[in-house]
Design an enzyme around this catalytic site. Structure first.
Site: not given
Length: 141
Positions: A44, A46, A74, A77
């Site tokens: 991801h 992040e 999410c 993260c």
């Protein structure tokens, strides 16, 4: 800048999410989603920007750093954000499916973490949301 990173992901067929890390007023890392390309569910934007930032400052603690991301983080993260000790998270679009900063869940109000960054949502929300909506509309068509 985070929107520009998201557009880089879009160009390679990834869900267009981008992230930028700022520390002491300086951009120290930028990234975008790439779990499909990397065959890595943790790729991801992040997490990638947190990894790059840690490498840049040679420390896994990013105390005083600010994360700018186009979509609400999410659970995965948010956990990394907390462990990295980020000061602030600024996100664009809200995520009703997996958002963990107040939309679906609110981890910032749970008692499961040792550190809680300040959370600011809805930054350039329309632009971030439209980028994602257009991506998924095109996928369905």
């Amino acid at each position: 800048m985070a929107l520009n990173e998201a557009k880089k992901g879009l160009k390679i067929g990834e869900v267009p999410i981008g992230a930028v890390m700022v520390m002491n007023g300086e951009v120290i890392a930028k990234s975008y989603n790439s779990p499909i390309r990397d065959s890595d569910p943790s790729a991801h934007a992040e997490l990638k920007v947190i990894r790059k930032s840690g490498e840049k400052i040679n420390n896994y603690r990013l105390v005083g750093a600010d994360l700018y991301v186009t979509l609400e983080p999410c659970a995965m993260c948010y956990g990394a954000i907390s462990h990295a000790r980020l000061s602030n998270v600024f996100y664009g679009a809200r995520d009703p499916n997996t958002g963990s900063c107040g939309t679906c869940q609110d981890f910032s109000k749970s008692k499961c973490f040792n550190h809680y960054p300040n959370i600011f949502g809805g930054i350039l929300e329309a632009e971030c949301s439209n980028l994602l909506k257009n991506f998924f509309r095109a996928k369905r068509n």
